[in-house]
Write a protein that holds these residues in place. Structure first.
Motif, mmCIF file in Angstrom:
data_model
loop_
_atom_site.group_PDB
_atom_site.id
_atom_site.type_symbol
_atom_site.label_atom_id
_atom_site.label_comp_id
_atom_site.label_asym_id
_atom_site.label_seq_id
_atom_site.Cartn_x
_atom_site.Cartn_y
_atom_site.Cartn_z
ATOM 1 N N GLU A 63 0.829 -1.209 0.000
ATOM 2 C CA GLU A 63 0.000 0.000 0.000
ATOM 3 C C GLU A 63 0.859 1.253 0.000
ATOM 4 N N PHE A 64 1.940 1.232 0.779
ATOM 5 C CA PHE A 64 2.851 2.385 0.815
ATOM 6 C C PHE A 64 3.481 2.619 -0.553
ATOM 7 N N ALA A 65 3.905 1.538 -1.210
ATOM 8 C CA ALA A 65 4.530 1.670 -2.529
ATOM 9 C C ALA A 65 3.551 2.254 -3.536
ATOM 10 N N LEU A 66 2.305 1.837 -3.481
ATOM 11 C CA LEU A 66 1.287 2.369 -4.387
ATOM 12 C C LEU A 66 1.043 3.850 -4.123
ATOM 13 N N GLU A 67 0.908 4.208 -2.855
ATOM 14 C CA GLU A 67 0.690 5.610 -2.485
ATOM 15 C C GLU A 67 1.889 6.475 -2.879
ATOM 16 N N TYR A 68 3.090 5.962 -2.650
ATOM 17 C CA TYR A 68 4.306 6.689 -3.010
ATOM 18 C C TYR A 68 4.358 6.942 -4.509
ATOM 19 N N ARG A 69 4.044 5.918 -5.296
ATOM 20 C CA ARG A 69 4.099 6.062 -6.752
ATOM 21 C C ARG A 69 3.095 7.099 -7.248
ATOM 22 N N THR A 70 1.865 7.072 -6.710
ATOM 23 C CA THR A 70 0.857 8.033 -7.164
ATOM 24 C C THR A 70 1.242 9.456 -6.742
ATOM 25 N N CYS A 71 1.756 9.626 -5.530
ATOM 26 C CA CYS A 71 2.175 10.962 -5.084
ATOM 27 C C CYS A 71 3.353 11.461 -5.907
ATOM 28 N N ARG A 72 4.286 10.582 -6.221
ATOM 29 C CA ARG A 72 5.450 10.961 -7.026
ATOM 30 C C ARG A 72 5.020 11.401 -8.420
ATOM 31 N N GLU A 73 4.094 10.658 -9.033
ATOM 32 C CA GLU A 73 3.594 11.045 -10.355
ATOM 33 C C GLU A 73 2.880 12.381 -10.297
ATOM 34 N N ARG A 74 2.119 12.617 -9.230
ATOM 35 C CA ARG A 74 1.412 13.886 -9.085
ATOM 36 C C ARG A 74 2.400 15.050 -8.957
ATOM 37 N N VAL A 75 3.462 14.855 -8.169
ATOM 38 C CA VAL A 75 4.479 15.896 -8.006
ATOM 39 C C VAL A 75 5.196 16.157 -9.328
ATOM 40 N N LEU A 76 5.516 15.101 -10.064
ATOM 41 C CA LEU A 76 6.171 15.275 -11.367
ATOM 42 C C LEU A 76 5.270 16.019 -12.343
ATOM 43 N N GLN A 77 3.958 15.740 -12.325
ATOM 44 C CA GLN A 77 3.030 16.459 -13.189
ATOM 45 C C GLN A 77 2.965 17.937 -12.813
ATOM 46 N N GLN A 78 2.931 18.223 -11.514
ATOM 47 C CA GLN A 78 2.900 19.621 -11.077
ATOM 48 C C GLN A 78 4.178 20.345 -11.479
ATOM 49 N N THR A 79 5.319 19.675 -11.353
ATOM 50 C CA THR A 79 6.589 20.270 -11.753
ATOM 51 C C THR A 79 6.600 20.561 -13.245
ATOM 52 N N GLN A 80 6.070 19.629 -14.043
ATOM 53 C CA GLN A 80 6.008 19.827 -15.495
ATOM 54 C C GLN A 80 5.070 20.987 -15.833
ATOM 55 N N LYS A 81 3.932 21.083 -15.144
ATOM 56 C CA LYS A 81 3.005 22.191 -15.390
ATOM 57 C C LYS A 81 3.662 23.533 -15.059
ATOM 58 N N LYS A 82 4.409 23.578 -13.934
ATOM 59 C CA LYS A 82 5.085 24.829 -13.572
ATOM 60 C C LYS A 82 6.148 25.190 -14.595
ATOM 61 N N ALA A 83 6.871 24.182 -15.095
ATOM 62 C CA ALA A 83 7.888 24.445 -16.114
ATOM 63 C C ALA A 83 7.241 24.955 -17.394
ATOM 64 N N ASN A 84 6.109 24.369 -17.784
ATOM 65 C CA ASN A 84 5.392 24.845 -18.969
ATOM 66 C C ASN A 84 4.892 26.271 -18.765
ATOM 67 N N HIS A 85 4.412 26.567 -17.559
ATOM 68 C CA HIS A 85 3.914 27.919 -17.259
ATOM 69 C C HIS A 85 5.055 28.933 -17.322
ATOM 70 N N ARG A 86 6.229 28.568 -16.763
ATOM 71 C CA ARG A 86 7.383 29.474 -16.835
ATOM 72 C C ARG A 86 7.792 29.713 -18.286
ATOM 73 N N GLU A 87 7.773 28.655 -19.080
ATOM 74 C CA GLU A 87 8.147 28.789 -20.488
ATOM 75 C C GLU A 87 7.154 29.676 -21.231
ATOM 76 N N ARG A 88 5.876 29.530 -20.906
ATOM 77 C CA ARG A 88 4.853 30.367 -21.532
ATOM 78 C C ARG A 88 5.037 31.832 -21.132
ATOM 79 N N ASN A 89 5.412 32.068 -19.860
ATOM 80 C CA ASN A 89 5.641 33.443 -19.412
ATOM 81 C C ASN A 89 6.846 34.060 -20.108
ATOM 82 N N LYS A 90 7.855 33.254 -20.412
ATOM 83 C CA LYS A 90 9.035 33.769 -21.103
ATOM 84 C C LYS A 90 8.681 34.247 -22.503
ATOM 85 N N THR A 91 7.748 33.572 -23.159
ATOM 86 C CA THR A 91 7.381 33.940 -24.526
ATOM 87 C C THR A 91 6.247 34.937 -24.558
#
Length: 137
Positions: A63-91
């Motif tokens: 159960e911990f491994a499953l929860e860890y994987r889902t939280c990690r994917e969520r954090v990676l998605q948020q990081t990617q969204k922030k990077a896309n937002h920063r890139e959009r602000n640059k342009t």
């Protein structure tokens, strides 16, 4: 005489099975001792570690491994969204299109206040763009 030979084989088989059962018992005891030491290493009290079943620990880890994987994917998605937002602000909010029309930054002088302004213009029509903007001003 064949009956005695068959009995001898059965006795050898049973003795071999008894030896295997004895060895498996020793292996089981060693494995459980190692498991209990692992639980103590994790921080479980020693008197409680003897009562905890292996299945309970394995399901908790699963159960911990499953929860860890889902939280990690969520954090990676948020990081990617922030990077896309920063890139959009640059342009400046404009989409950058690979290939196709490329734009060049052109500086023109505004006639009303004399300030220089930067605008984007297609590369091929720089002169026509400057002429058209001069006529409008």
């Amino acid at each position: 005489m064949s009956f005695l030979g068959g009995t001898c084989r059965i006795l050898e088989f049973l003795a071999d099975c008894a030896e295997h059962i004895f060895v498996l018992g020793i292996i089981y005891q060693r494995m459980m001792t190692g498991f209990q030491q692992f639980l103590v290493w994790l921080g479980s009290p020693q008197h409680l570690a003897q009562d905890i079943k292996v299945q309970q620990v394995c399901s908790t880890i699963n159960e911990f491994a499953l929860e860890y994987r889902t939280c990690r994917e969520r954090v990676l998605q948020q990081t990617q969204k922030k990077a896309n937002h920063r890139e959009r602000n640059k342009t400046g909010g404009k989409m950058i299109v690979e290939g196709g029309n490329s734009y060049k930054e052109v500086t023109s002088v505004c006639s009303t206040n004399g300030r220089r302004t930067r605008v984007l213009s297609p590369d091929g029509d720089v002169q026509a763009f400057l002429l058209a903007s001069a006529v409008r001003d």
